[in-house]
Design a protein around this motif. Structure first.
Motif, PDB file in Angstrom:
ATOM      1  N   ALA A   1      21.997  -2.233  14.808  1.00 49.93           N
ATOM      2  CA  ALA A   1      22.431  -3.375  15.785  1.00 49.93           C
ATOM      3  C   ALA A   1      22.256  -4.863  15.484  1.00 49.93           C
ATOM      4  O   ALA A   1      23.149  -5.710  15.666  1.00 49.93           O
ATOM      5  N   VAL A   2      21.144  -5.039  14.949  1.00 50.04           N
ATOM      6  CA  VAL A   2      20.767  -6.359  14.614  1.00 50.04           C
ATOM      7  C   VAL A   2      21.862  -6.935  13.256  1.00 50.04           C
ATOM      8  O   VAL A   2      22.167  -7.917  13.611  1.00 50.04           O
ATOM      9  N   THR A   3      21.885  -6.196  12.379  1.00 49.22           N
ATOM     10  CA  THR A   3      22.800  -6.685  11.218  1.00 49.22           C
ATOM     11  C   THR A   3      24.417  -6.697  11.738  1.00 49.22           C
ATOM     12  O   THR A   3      25.211  -7.557  11.274  1.00 49.22           O
ATOM     13  N   ASP A   4      24.690  -5.781  12.553  1.00 44.02           N
ATOM     14  CA  ASP A   4      26.153  -5.989  13.016  1.00 44.02           C
ATOM     15  C   ASP A   4      26.306  -7.105  13.917  1.00 44.02           C
ATOM     16  O   ASP A   4      27.412  -7.865  13.968  1.00 44.02           O
ATOM     17  N   GLU A   5      25.052  -7.354  14.884  1.00 44.18           N
ATOM     18  CA  GLU A   5      25.274  -8.513  15.660  1.00 44.18           C
ATOM     19  C   GLU A   5      25.426  -9.832  14.824  1.00 44.18           C
ATOM     20  O   GLU A   5      26.059 -10.949  15.113  1.00 44.18           O
ATOM     21  N   ALA A   6      24.608  -9.921  13.788  1.00 47.63           N
ATOM     22  CA  ALA A   6      24.613 -10.969  12.659  1.00 47.63           C
ATOM     23  C   ALA A   6      25.739 -10.912  11.724  1.00 47.63           C
ATOM     24  O   ALA A   6      25.921 -11.754  11.052  1.00 47.63           O
ATOM     25  N   ALA A   7      26.595  -9.949  11.825  1.00 45.87           N
ATOM     26  CA  ALA A   7      27.592  -9.888  10.899  1.00 45.87           C
ATOM     27  C   ALA A   7      27.430 -10.108   9.516  1.00 45.87           C
ATOM     28  O   ALA A   7      28.029 -10.684   8.841  1.00 45.87           O
ATOM     29  N   CYS A   8      26.274  -9.131   9.300  1.00 48.96           N
ATOM     30  CA  CYS A   8      25.924  -9.218   7.971  1.00 48.96           C
ATOM     31  C   CYS A   8      25.616  -7.745   7.395  1.00 48.96           C
ATOM     32  O   CYS A   8      25.519  -6.719   8.255  1.00 48.96           O
ATOM     33  N   ALA A   9      25.537  -7.347   5.924  1.00 46.38           N
ATOM     34  CA  ALA A   9      25.302  -5.917   5.712  1.00 46.38           C
ATOM     35  C   ALA A   9      23.798  -5.901   5.862  1.00 46.38           C
ATOM     36  O   ALA A   9      22.935  -6.501   6.203  1.00 46.38           O
ATOM     37  N   LYS A  10      23.513  -4.517   6.112  1.00 45.38           N
ATOM     38  CA  LYS A  10      22.183  -3.899   6.679  1.00 45.38           C
ATOM     39  C   LYS A  10      21.192  -4.109   5.298  1.00 45.38           C
ATOM     40  O   LYS A  10      20.013  -4.605   5.913  1.00 45.38           O
ATOM     41  N   GLY A  11      21.593  -4.417   4.228  1.00 45.07           N
ATOM     42  CA  GLY A  11      20.793  -4.584   3.204  1.00 45.07           C
ATOM     43  C   GLY A  11      20.084  -6.109   3.203  1.00 45.07           C
ATOM     44  O   GLY A  11      19.094  -6.276   2.654  1.00 45.07           O
ATOM     45  N   VAL A  12      20.804  -6.938   3.941  1.00 45.04           N
ATOM     46  CA  VAL A  12      20.200  -8.414   4.115  1.00 45.04           C
ATOM     47  C   VAL A  12      18.853  -8.257   4.816  1.00 45.04           C
ATOM     48  O   VAL A  12      17.872  -8.927   4.366  1.00 45.04           O
ATOM     49  N   LEU A  13      18.857  -7.487   5.671  1.00 44.87           N
ATOM     50  CA  LEU A  13      17.500  -7.503   6.744  1.00 44.87           C
ATOM     51  C   LEU A  13      16.557  -6.917   5.568  1.00 44.87           C
ATOM     52  O   LEU A  13      15.220  -7.424   5.720  1.00 44.87           O
ATOM     53  N   HIS A  14      16.736  -5.782   4.811  1.00 46.59           N
ATOM     54  CA  HIS A  14      15.749  -5.307   3.894  1.00 46.59           C
ATOM     55  C   HIS A  14      15.205  -6.109   2.921  1.00 46.59           C
ATOM     56  O   HIS A  14      14.373  -5.889   2.061  1.00 46.59           O
ATOM     57  N   ARG A  15      16.017  -7.115   2.509  1.00 47.34           N
ATOM     58  CA  ARG A  15      15.623  -7.967   1.283  1.00 47.34           C
ATOM     59  C   ARG A  15      14.807  -9.068   1.824  1.00 47.34           C
ATOM     60  O   ARG A  15      13.923  -9.341   1.031  1.00 47.34           O
ATOM     61  N   HIS A  16      14.633  -9.246   3.282  1.00 50.96           N
ATOM     62  CA  HIS A  16      13.712 -10.319   3.739  1.00 50.96           C
ATOM     63  C   HIS A  16      12.542  -9.506   4.289  1.00 50.96           C
ATOM     64  O   HIS A  16      11.385 -10.334   4.504  1.00 50.96           O
ATOM     65  N   PHE A  17      12.583  -8.546   4.782  1.00 49.54           N
ATOM     66  CA  PHE A  17      11.351  -7.449   5.413  1.00 49.54           C
ATOM     67  C   PHE A  17      11.294  -6.344   4.880  1.00 49.54           C
ATOM     68  O   PHE A  17      12.176  -5.542   4.482  1.00 49.54           O
ATOM     69  N   ALA A  18      10.112  -5.893   4.428  1.00 50.79           N
ATOM     70  CA  ALA A  18       9.565  -4.843   4.269  1.00 50.79           C
ATOM     71  C   ALA A  18      10.021  -3.505   4.657  1.00 50.79           C
ATOM     72  O   ALA A  18      10.787  -2.495   4.311  1.00 50.79           O
ATOM     73  N   ASP A  19      10.300  -3.376   6.190  1.00 47.32           N
ATOM     74  CA  ASP A  19      10.976  -2.416   6.963  1.00 47.32           C
ATOM     75  C   ASP A  19      11.097  -2.957   8.362  1.00 47.32           C
ATOM     76  O   ASP A  19      11.097  -4.190   8.544  1.00 47.32           O
ATOM     77  N   PHE A  20      11.661  -2.193   9.333  1.00 44.51           N
ATOM     78  CA  PHE A  20      12.149  -2.930  10.656  1.00 44.51           C
ATOM     79  C   PHE A  20      10.993  -3.330  11.499  1.00 44.51           C
ATOM     80  O   PHE A  20      11.082  -4.293  12.174  1.00 44.51           O
ATOM     81  N   ASP A  21       9.913  -2.671  11.407  1.00 43.52           N
ATOM     82  CA  ASP A  21       8.971  -3.070  12.033  1.00 43.52           C
ATOM     83  C   ASP A  21       8.142  -4.428  11.528  1.00 43.52           C
ATOM     84  O   ASP A  21       7.542  -5.215  12.383  1.00 43.52           O
TER      85      ASP A  21
END
Length: 224
Positions: A34-54
């Motif tokens: 939901a976060v990456t869709d809202e940010a209009a980016c690939a899901k991998g972007v979040l995991h490049r900056h953070f170890a996991d969702f928590d």
């Protein structure tokens, strides 16, 4: 957005996207997708900056909690000016804004998030509420030192009453809005919930504050 495209200020854009999802869909709707869709980016972007969702949620909460420091400073700067009740009424209305109120149940519902917040910062397991309580407590202590509230005022008890009552007042606004609307319309419980409910009125917040402070303000010795 393709996976390889760079997202400028990715962390902040992801935080802002998460905030929008949280306000719109609540804690249950806040997922990495939901976060990456809202940010209009690939899901991998979040995991490049953070170890996991928590880990992402931990940084989000700490970032939003830090923003309360500016509002806390404004309350401290109001010491000795206006009225004690008026200053606290305005502060609670600001400190318990839509984002802080939405984050509190997110922390409550996620055990791993609370654990990581405690590791990141002392008292972090109750982030947001801890920031509000610290601001209110410091303000009351300063006003007591100035003699604007009773010298024997129990700061901890007053803080607990104001912060706990304030949180309930603001967090319960969805239910109150639905009940009020049902009473006025004669509708039953099958009505669609209000997606943008009004916060409690300033009069309601003022009533809470003045009730909690009534005794310590009444017993305040008069200056000669």
């Amino acid at each position: 957005m393709p996976t390889g495209v760079h997202l400028r200020d990715a962390r902040q854009q992801l935080f802002d996207a998460a905030e929008r999802v949280l306000l719109r869909d609540g804690p249950d709707g806040l997922t990495s997708r939901a976060v990456t869709d809202e940010a209009a980016c690939a899901k991998g972007v979040l995991h490049r900056h953070f170890a996991d969702f928590d880990a992402f949620l931990t940084e989000l909460v700490l970032d939003r909690a830090a923003r309360l420091e500016t509002q806390a400073r404004a309350l401290r700067e109001a010491v000795g000016t206006g009225t004690v009740a008026g200053n606290l009424t305005g502060a609670l209305a600001t400190l318990f804004g839509p984002v802080p109120v939405a984050i509190i149940p997110l922390i409550t519902f996620r055990d791993e998030l609370r654990a990581r917040l405690r590791q990141a910062k002392p008292g972090g397991g109750i982030a947001i509420l801890a920031q509000v309580a610290t601001a209110v407590s410091a303000y009351l202590a300063d006003e007591r030192a100035l003699g604007r509230i009773a010298a024997d005022a129990d700061i901890d008890s007053l803080t607990l009453s104001l912060v706990g009552g304030g949180h309930l007042l603001f967090a319960d606004r969805d239910r109150d809005s639905d009940l009020d609307r049902d009473r006025n319309s004669g509708s039953g419980s099958d009505r669609e919930p209000d997606l943008d409910p009004d916060p409690p009125t300033m009069a309601a917040v003022d009533k809470l504050v003045t009730t909690v402070l009534a005794d310590v303000l009444r017993r305040r010795p008069r200056r000669t």
